[in-house]
Scaffold this active site. Structure first.
Site, mmCIF file in Angstrom:
data_model
loop_
_atom_site.group_PDB
_atom_site.id
_atom_site.type_symbol
_atom_site.label_atom_id
_atom_site.label_comp_id
_atom_site.label_asym_id
_atom_site.label_seq_id
_atom_site.Cartn_x
_atom_site.Cartn_y
_atom_site.Cartn_z
ATOM 1 C CG ASP A 42 15.407 -87.700 -32.688
ATOM 2 O OD1 ASP A 42 15.280 -88.744 -32.018
ATOM 3 O OD2 ASP A 42 15.466 -86.768 -31.811
HETATM 4 C C1 GLC Z 1 15.347 -86.669 -28.530
HETATM 5 C C2 GLC Z 1 14.597 -88.153 -28.650
HETATM 6 C C3 GLC Z 1 13.299 -87.991 -29.264
HETATM 7 C C4 GLC Z 1 12.624 -86.591 -28.852
HETATM 8 C C5 GLC Z 1 13.567 -85.195 -29.514
HETATM 9 C C6 GLC Z 1 13.204 -84.072 -28.610
HETATM 10 O O1 GLC Z 1 16.588 -86.858 -28.860
HETATM 11 O O2 GLC Z 1 15.272 -89.100 -29.663
HETATM 12 O O3 GLC Z 1 12.382 -88.840 -29.169
HETATM 13 O O4 GLC Z 1 11.375 -86.484 -29.246
HETATM 14 O O5 GLC Z 1 14.720 -85.627 -29.204
HETATM 15 O O6 GLC Z 1 13.318 -83.912 -27.368
#
Ligand code: GLC
Length: 729
Positions: free
Chosen positions: A265
């Site tokens: 993430d």
């Molecule tokens: C965010 C979220 C994730 C998302 C990613 C890209 O922090 O936790 O679900 O897809 O970053 O935006």
């Protein structure tokens, strides 16, 4: 580092000549580049373009435009040494331009086929703008409505989430058509079990619970062929998910046989330093790649430190090659080597009538009718005057819900617009917002709203949460209606006119104070672009509500976490689900699993939802009533529409494994099926329970199906009555 099984290090990943050739040519820097995703916050600067040209970028998150996406792709394909195409990712969670109900609302449809259709539309609309990869479906199980991201998943049940998540994967990834995008099952794993529902908080999940509840939906997505998986931010049992080799290599890439790639993430590899697991960035890079995270999202950890780790031998080239191979394989499967560029469409399909119609259908099926006293709904023909009040009756933006970046308020159709269209020439619509916004405490609009109610035969009040009160980093410690909304409802109720409340929110709220005022309560989640027409279709009676709660609605905050698949304990409350009185002979009541100050039952249970008609369940049978372990058991039931209008029932089948080598929940959803019935019509339903359906993690954590007795419950919610029992011998 202990080397997990061969498959866990990707030795089972297919060898494609083009990819193996590239791998043999790539420098450590180019390999690290393929494992790096950069966030795009607008047109790339020279430094970024130079990095692409040097092969130091594998993916972008959020390219700002199709032209910009193709320009970056041209640099990668035509100016870099090896010409490896980029893959462009974006959060397309519940629609792109056509915004569907939030995933929790899609959970309420209990309709995987429709969820698949919605995902396919999202893929179609997103891919024409140059998006190759969506960071969805989110298949985290959530049992705590304080957690804002409960909005993004399909609720508390592993089977429901598995079936909807797998359907969304199929919808996004399609059958290889030109509009497919890579899907991403997230957030692996157990992120929704954050302590106290507090965002990004610590999770303690025993392996047995991981396997029984949290891993199943990811297995289902892997079985549906999901091309990517994203790790969660959470510290899982002392080892953050992003550095947790056990869940990533032993389970996901090993047991589950996942052959796509794992993306972290946002900067969650770097965050292992903050967690206190890694001393510095090189160590975080080593930890991430060793644990099985193939791509670094927006963290710059791999691109900065992997080359050095490879050259120093701190990380084996085989591990890095496995990660690069997985990324290149996904690019290969997406056809990016052959078709790296996306041509602008002659005619955009964004928010076209066909897409709107599907979105409206999802809204209809997502609505859950919790209460309908005296048949105040549907709005009968004789309604000459309808009051429409509340901060969400006419808000084209808030109804889109969280994670709706590409939705546009001008595409939205609000309830007020839909009411005026539907009742034009039939009834007067008296509109009074009452409150400017969900969180407002400005009560100056109350009297206007009360006057509207006094002039109407029925008042429809639309209350709930703003879109930004759920989603990421939106945990709430109180689950009441924000602002002065409850006071507004009380003011309306004092007019004595019939009150219907529609709740638009990203989570279960404490709605007992609403239910005590309203004759009818309808849960609409955040319904998206076509929220208005879909809701009015149901309120008007054109369509009967069929939604069922994908998540439990508590009576009190103190009951949380509360869910239907609980364990019996040694002192279950009152009588157990078979009507057998509990309590000990000395103390017939009182010493039982309970609270002093609130009934232990939920306000509304998982799977609950009313219709405008009624259904009866008849002719239950289960055969054989004695089956050998491994032999399928068939459950049959007849469902009859015993009311006066047509409706759709979501038939749900639950079991209870009465005695096993570990305690089993008092109910477990094992099958569900929507069935449309006209008045008087009935349908014979048949469900086969296989050994796999009855399996659970044995003492050795392996799927086990044991002999013994099983109770079977079939009905329209998780409190369905006992139908009968069978025995595995
Ligand atoms: C965010 C979220 C994730 C998302 C990613 C890209 O922090 O936790 O679900 O897809 O970053 O935006």
């Amino acid at each position: 580092m202990s080397h997990a099984g061969a498959e866990a290090t990707g030795l089972s990943i297919p060898r494609i000549p083009r990819i193996e050739t590239l791998l043999s040519q790539m420098t450590p820097f180019e390999k690290a580049g393929q494992l790096s995703q950069l966030a795009c916050h607008g047109p790339a600067d020279e430094k970024t373009i130079a990095a692409v040209r040097d092969g130091l970028v594998g993916s972008f998150l959020n390219a700002p435009s199709l032209e910009h996406r193709n320009e970056l792709q041209r640099v990668a394909v035509e100016e870099s040494r090896l010409g490896i195409p980029l893959v462009f990712g974006r959060d397309v969670i519940h629609g792109y331009r056509t915004i569907f109900p939030i995933p929790l609302g899609q959970g309420a449809t209990f309709d995987p086929d429709l969820a698949q259709k919605a995902a396919a539309i999202a893929a179609r609309e997103a891919s024409e703008t140059g998006i190759d990869w969506v960071f969805a479906p989110m298949v985290d199980i959530a049992r705590d409505p304080r957690w804002g991201r409960i909005a993004e998943g399909c609720g508390e049940d592993p089977l429901l989430t598995s079936q909807l998540g797998a359907a969304m994967v199929r919808g996004f990834q399609g059958t290889g058509g030109p509009h497919r995008v890579a899907a991403c099952a997230k957030h692996y794993v157990g992120y929704g079990a954050c302590e106290a529902g507090k965002e990004y908080n610590t999770t303690w999940i025993p392996e047995r619970l991981l396997r029984e509840v949290y891993l199943r939906s990811f297995q289902a997505c892997v079985d549906a062929g999901v091309l990517t998986v994203m790790t969660g931010f959470n510290d899982l049992n002392g080892v953050p998910a992003t550095g947790n080799e056990f869940i990533l290599r032993a389970i996901l890439k090993g047991e589950c046989g996942f052959s796509g790639f794992v993306v972290s993430d946002w900067a969650s590899i770097r965050e292992m330093i903050t967690h206190g697991l890694c001393a510095d960035e090189p160590n975080a890079a080593l930890r991430g790649i060793s644990a099985g995270v193939d791509m670094d999202m927006a963290g710059r950890i791999y691109v900065d430190h992997l080359p050095g780790l490879i050259e120093s031998g701190a990380v084996s080239a085989a591990l890095v090659d496995d990660a690069v191979r997985r990324v290149l394989l996904v690019k290969h499967k997406l056809g990016l080597f052959e078709r790296p560029y996306v041509q602008p469409p002659r005619q955009s399909v964004a928010v076209c009538e066909e897409h709107r119609a599907v979105a409206q259908q999802v809204v209809r099926e997502s609505l859950v009718l919790l209460k309908n006293e005296g048949g105040v709904l549907p709005l009968a023909r004789m309604e000459r005057s309808i009051a429409a009040v509340g901060p969400l009756v006419d808000d084209p933006f808030e109804q889109l819900g969280c994670w709706a970046f590409d939705g546009r308020r001008e595409d939205s159709v609000t309830v007020l617009t839909a009411l005026r269209a539907r009742f034009a020439g039939r009834a007067e619509i008296h509109f009074a917002r009452g409150l400017p916004d969900c969180r407002s405490t400005d009560t100056t609009g109350f009297e206007e709203a009360a006057r509207a109610a006094e002039r109407a035969d029925v008042t429809l009040a639309f209350v709930g949460e703003n879109a930004n009160l759920s989603g990421e980093c939106r945990s709430r410690a109180f689950l009441d209606l924000p602002g002065a909304q409850q006071q507004l409802l009380e003011r309306i109720a004092r007019t004595g006119r019939p009150l219907v409340v529609v709740v638009m929110a990203g989570r279960p709220l404490l709605i007992e104070p609403i239910c005590s005022l309203a004759k009818a309560v309808l849960v609409a989640w955040h319904p998206g672009t076509m929220g208005g027409p879909g809701i009015v279709d149901v309120l008007s009676g054109d369509v009967s509500p069929s939604g069922k709660l994908p998540v439990t609605f508590p009576r009190a905050l103190g009951q949380i976490p509360i869910y239907y698949a609980f364990k019996n304990t040694g002192r279950p409350p009152g009588t157990d689900h078979r009507g057998i009185p509990t309590g000990t002979p000395l103390d017939p009541v009182g010493f039982e699993t309970s609270y002093l100050d609130v009934d232990v039952s939920p306000l509304y249970p998982f799977g609950f939802g009313l219709s405008y008609t009624t259904f009866e369940y008849q002719d239950f049978s289960v055969s054989p009533i004695k089956a050998r372990v491994g032999e399928p058991v068939t459950v049959r039931i007849r469902v009859r529409n015993t009311g006066s209008v047509e409706g759709v029932e979501v038939v749900q089948l639950y079991i209870r494994d009465l005695v096993a080598s570990t305690t089993r929940p008092v109910r477990e959803l094992k099958a569900f099926q929507r069935v449309a019935l006209k008045p008087g019509e009935s349908a014979a339903m048949e469900f086969a329970l296989t050994a796999a359906d009855l399996a659970f993690p044995g003492r050795d954590m392996k799927p086990t199906t044991e002999p013994g007795r099983f109770d079977v419950f079939v009905g329209g919610n998780s409190l369905a009555p006992l139908g009968g029992s069978f025995e595995l011998v």
